[in-house]
Design a protein around this motif. Sequence first.
Motif, PDB file in Angstrom:
ATOM      1  N   PHE A  91       0.817  -1.103   0.067  1.00  0.00           N
ATOM      2  CA  PHE A  91       0.386  -0.034   0.173  1.00  0.00           C
ATOM      3  C   PHE A  91       0.470   0.706  -0.397  1.00  0.00           C
ATOM      4  O   PHE A  91       1.792   0.900   0.592  1.00  0.00           O
ATOM      5  CB  PHE A  91      -0.340  -0.212   1.181  1.00  0.00           C
ATOM      6  N   LEU A  92       0.854   1.915  -0.921  1.00  0.00           N
ATOM      7  CA  LEU A  92       1.753   2.851  -1.239  1.00  0.00           C
ATOM      8  C   LEU A  92       1.328   4.422  -0.395  1.00  0.00           C
ATOM      9  O   LEU A  92       0.134   4.404  -1.783  1.00  0.00           O
ATOM     10  CB  LEU A  92       2.478   3.421  -2.348  1.00  0.00           C
ATOM     11  N   GLU A  93       1.040   5.615  -0.475  1.00  0.00           N
ATOM     12  CA  GLU A  93       0.394   6.415  -0.563  1.00  0.00           C
ATOM     13  C   GLU A  93       0.920   7.360  -0.216  1.00  0.00           C
ATOM     14  O   GLU A  93       2.105   7.909   0.377  1.00  0.00           O
ATOM     15  CB  GLU A  93      -0.516   6.712   0.734  1.00  0.00           C
ATOM     16  N   TYR A  94       0.917   9.589  -1.091  1.00  0.00           N
ATOM     17  CA  TYR A  94       1.902  10.587  -0.579  1.00  0.00           C
ATOM     18  C   TYR A  94       0.790  11.694  -1.237  1.00  0.00           C
ATOM     19  O   TYR A  94       0.143  10.966  -2.048  1.00  0.00           O
ATOM     20  CB  TYR A  94       2.819  10.320  -1.660  1.00  0.00           C
ATOM     21  N   SER A  95       0.734  12.635  -0.362  1.00  0.00           N
ATOM     22  CA  SER A  95      -0.465  13.838  -0.529  1.00  0.00           C
ATOM     23  C   SER A  95       0.651  14.690  -0.767  1.00  0.00           C
ATOM     24  O   SER A  95       1.484  15.082  -0.174  1.00  0.00           O
ATOM     25  CB  SER A  95      -0.844  13.986   0.973  1.00  0.00           C
ATOM     26  N   LYS A 122      22.587   2.494  -3.730  1.00  0.00           N
ATOM     27  CA  LYS A 122      22.013   2.231  -2.734  1.00  0.00           C
ATOM     28  C   LYS A 122      20.735   1.836  -2.359  1.00  0.00           C
ATOM     29  O   LYS A 122      21.035   0.459  -3.533  1.00  0.00           O
ATOM     30  CB  LYS A 122      20.360   3.827  -3.043  1.00  0.00           C
ATOM     31  N   ILE A 123      20.384   1.741  -1.358  1.00  0.00           N
ATOM     32  CA  ILE A 123      19.277   0.367  -1.036  1.00  0.00           C
ATOM     33  C   ILE A 123      17.711   0.876  -1.047  1.00  0.00           C
ATOM     34  O   ILE A 123      17.331   2.010  -0.544  1.00  0.00           O
ATOM     35  CB  ILE A 123      19.312  -0.454  -0.107  1.00  0.00           C
ATOM     36  N   VAL A 124      16.795  -0.014  -2.755  1.00  0.00           N
ATOM     37  CA  VAL A 124      15.683   0.824  -3.156  1.00  0.00           C
ATOM     38  C   VAL A 124      14.366  -0.306  -2.819  1.00  0.00           C
ATOM     39  O   VAL A 124      14.773  -1.459  -2.576  1.00  0.00           O
ATOM     40  CB  VAL A 124      15.650   1.491  -4.318  1.00  0.00           C
ATOM     41  N   TYR A 125      13.538  -0.210  -2.716  1.00  0.00           N
ATOM     42  CA  TYR A 125      12.522  -1.013  -2.754  1.00  0.00           C
ATOM     43  C   TYR A 125      11.629  -0.633  -4.259  1.00  0.00           C
ATOM     44  O   TYR A 125      11.011   0.689  -4.852  1.00  0.00           O
ATOM     45  CB  TYR A 125      10.804  -0.805  -2.078  1.00  0.00           C
ATOM     46  N   ALA A 126      11.989  -2.123  -5.376  1.00  0.00           N
ATOM     47  CA  ALA A 126      11.066  -1.434  -7.161  1.00  0.00           C
ATOM     48  C   ALA A 126      10.295  -1.772  -7.252  1.00  0.00           C
ATOM     49  O   ALA A 126       9.810  -3.350  -6.186  1.00  0.00           O
ATOM     50  CB  ALA A 126      12.586  -1.953  -7.626  1.00  0.00           C
ATOM     51  N   LEU A 150       5.881   8.464  -7.016  1.00  0.00           N
ATOM     52  CA  LEU A 150       5.241   7.493  -5.842  1.00  0.00           C
ATOM     53  C   LEU A 150       6.931   6.738  -4.603  1.00  0.00           C
ATOM     54  O   LEU A 150       7.174   7.241  -3.334  1.00  0.00           O
ATOM     55  CB  LEU A 150       3.830   6.284  -5.383  1.00  0.00           C
ATOM     56  N   LEU A 151       7.210   6.121  -5.144  1.00  0.00           N
ATOM     57  CA  LEU A 151       8.718   5.794  -3.866  1.00  0.00           C
ATOM     58  C   LEU A 151       9.240   6.151  -4.356  1.00  0.00           C
ATOM     59  O   LEU A 151      11.118   6.792  -3.276  1.00  0.00           O
ATOM     60  CB  LEU A 151       8.862   4.302  -5.110  1.00  0.00           C
ATOM     61  N   GLN A 155      10.797   7.686  -0.976  1.00  0.00           N
ATOM     62  CA  GLN A 155      12.253   6.604  -0.576  1.00  0.00           C
ATOM     63  C   GLN A 155      13.587   7.661  -0.790  1.00  0.00           C
ATOM     64  O   GLN A 155      14.912   7.530  -0.679  1.00  0.00           O
ATOM     65  CB  GLN A 155      12.834   5.121  -1.054  1.00  0.00           C
ATOM     66  N   GLY A 156      13.065   8.349  -1.739  1.00  0.00           N
ATOM     67  CA  GLY A 156      14.242   9.632  -2.180  1.00  0.00           C
ATOM     68  C   GLY A 156      15.122   8.643  -3.491  1.00  0.00           C
ATOM     69  O   GLY A 156      16.021  10.072  -4.051  1.00  0.00           O
ATOM     70  N   THR A 157      14.177   7.889  -3.467  1.00  0.00           N
ATOM     71  CA  THR A 157      15.129   7.524  -5.178  1.00  0.00           C
ATOM     72  C   THR A 157      14.016   6.863  -6.235  1.00  0.00           C
ATOM     73  O   THR A 157      13.224   6.212  -5.805  1.00  0.00           O
ATOM     74  CB  THR A 157      15.920   6.151  -4.620  1.00  0.00           C
ATOM     75  N   PRO A 158      14.494   7.438  -7.722  1.00  0.00           N
ATOM     76  CA  PRO A 158      12.899   6.411  -8.222  1.00  0.00           C
ATOM     77  C   PRO A 158      13.898   5.573  -8.401  1.00  0.00           C
ATOM     78  O   PRO A 158      15.305   5.228  -8.953  1.00  0.00           O
ATOM     79  CB  PRO A 158      13.305   8.005  -9.628  1.00  0.00           C
ATOM     80  N   PRO A 159      13.427   3.672  -8.143  1.00  0.00           N
ATOM     81  CA  PRO A 159      13.777   2.908  -8.091  1.00  0.00           C
ATOM     82  C   PRO A 159      13.952   2.233 -10.224  1.00  0.00           C
ATOM     83  O   PRO A 159      12.864   2.591 -10.576  1.00  0.00           O
ATOM     84  CB  PRO A 159      12.774   1.766  -6.894  1.00  0.00           C
ATOM     85  N   PRO A 160      14.400   1.181  -9.710  1.00  0.00           N
ATOM     86  CA  PRO A 160      13.502   0.122 -11.474  1.00  0.00           C
ATOM     87  C   PRO A 160      12.984   0.012 -11.017  1.00  0.00           C
ATOM     88  O   PRO A 160      11.438  -0.168  -9.807  1.00  0.00           O
ATOM     89  CB  PRO A 160      15.037  -0.971 -11.268  1.00  0.00           C
ATOM     90  N   ALA A 161      11.911  -0.863 -12.213  1.00  0.00           N
ATOM     91  CA  ALA A 161      10.221  -1.472 -12.327  1.00  0.00           C
ATOM     92  C   ALA A 161      10.318  -2.705 -13.147  1.00  0.00           C
ATOM     93  O   ALA A 161      11.205  -1.852 -14.306  1.00  0.00           O
ATOM     94  CB  ALA A 161       9.861  -0.459 -12.177  1.00  0.00           C
TER      95      ALA A 161
END
Length: 490
Positions: A91-95, A122-126, A150-151, A155-161
């Motif tokens: 579940f991701l949310e950001y205002s 960096k360590i990120v969630y993708a 959103l991620l 988390q401050g970094t655009p991850p791969p997907a």
Amino acid sequence: MSRFTITAQTLRDLLTCERRVWLDVHGDPTLRDETSPETLWLYAMGNQHEQRVQEATAAEIRPVAISSWDEGVTATRDLMRQEVPGIIGAFLEYSIPLDLTDRIYILHARVDRLVRLAYQGKIVYAPVEIKQRSKPEEADWVQLDFYVWLLDLIQGTPPPAWLWLGANALGQPRTRLEHEYDESRLLDTLKRVMSVLDAVSAPPIHLEDHCKHCLWYSFCQTAARQEGHLDLLYNIPHATRDNLRFAGVNTLADVLAAPVESLTAIKGIKKKTAQKIRANAQALLNGQPVWQNTLPDDCRQPGWMFDLETCEVNGKTVPWCMGWCDIEGNTHIALVGLVQLPERLTLADGQRVILVPDSDTAWDTFAEAMSSSDRPVYHWSGYDAALLRGSAPGYVVNQLIPRMHDLNATLKQVVSLPLKSTSIKVVSTHLGFEWPGQRDYRAAYVDYRYWLDSGDLTTLARACTYQRADVQSLAFVWRWLVTHPPESQP
């Protein structure tokens, strides 16, 4: 301070229909349809596929109880802080403000899978998006753009997907496509969303095949009929409708007022097409059938009604079930089962079924049943005859092809109904046929597969009820065609 919620589904809907995005926010929710059984089935199949892939690709799955969206957001953030290797159904949310007004936009996303990995130091969630189909769509990439953005905010970094498509026999994805983040594409889509939401009234109606799965389908259909919308016309391409409007023919009433000669002057419209367009417009405006030709004599002959259901076996489309009935609806069904030789079975509702070991034997059984006479074999659309040619033994093809009669093609030649579709379910129901049980061929196939695995005769009966309804609805339409008062025909 006003607040709007934008989800990944909002962006997908926008690429299909701006009107739906506006109605979801500004429309009266009491005017929405209930979710149809067909749509629920599609959701269920998608969820089933996703679960299968998740189980095949995750080393361990530990359930976390979630009772609300807010709980889901909190749990996801906690799991990310705990640095777990993966999160299923995150579940991701950001205002965030997206324009110069005081509005706050709440961004929501439910991601199929988040994977923790090292990326650019960096360590990120993708994110991973899982789809049952085999080919990507434009909306898939926009959806992943949204997840990446959103991620990045979280988390401050655009991850791969990645986009995972289809599944093999072990549940592993058949195709894993890496996503290329396009921030401009995402921002352009978000700007379109905000523009639509700011509109005073709903965007124009565009009726397409996918609309039947929308909760606003009936609402838009009603509005389209009130407007005399050209999208109600049956089987008229976008380009032709655009050409009609360019020529000043904007409504069904305009179509009916235009002589055939003026319609044929419009690009893409020949004389026969013009006649069909006018007949369909008249039927839609008056709510009554419009006869264009007399029913051919060969269609007045009593015969057999035939339909089949198919699946893919070793890369080839073959029947798993076929049904036929006489003009009164007395139905016979042949169905591929786990048998070595044909066996007869009577279900609890009295339906007799012949179980056969394979599709060739099903064709043999049907051909033998047809051999007692040379009556026409009526079917609906060219699909059944094409499957006969492509999957039946040669002698069956030679025996039956000369007798096959496409009742759908005949109906379209002789009469225009006040409908946008000529599917057998739509036509027969409009004419008064009461469709029993489920109306989706995919649900019937799921019941059939469950019966193969479990032997449960209740689910087999549901699958056979669907097949029986298909052929009995054909008989119903045939009877309507041949008994229609001659004085109302041209």
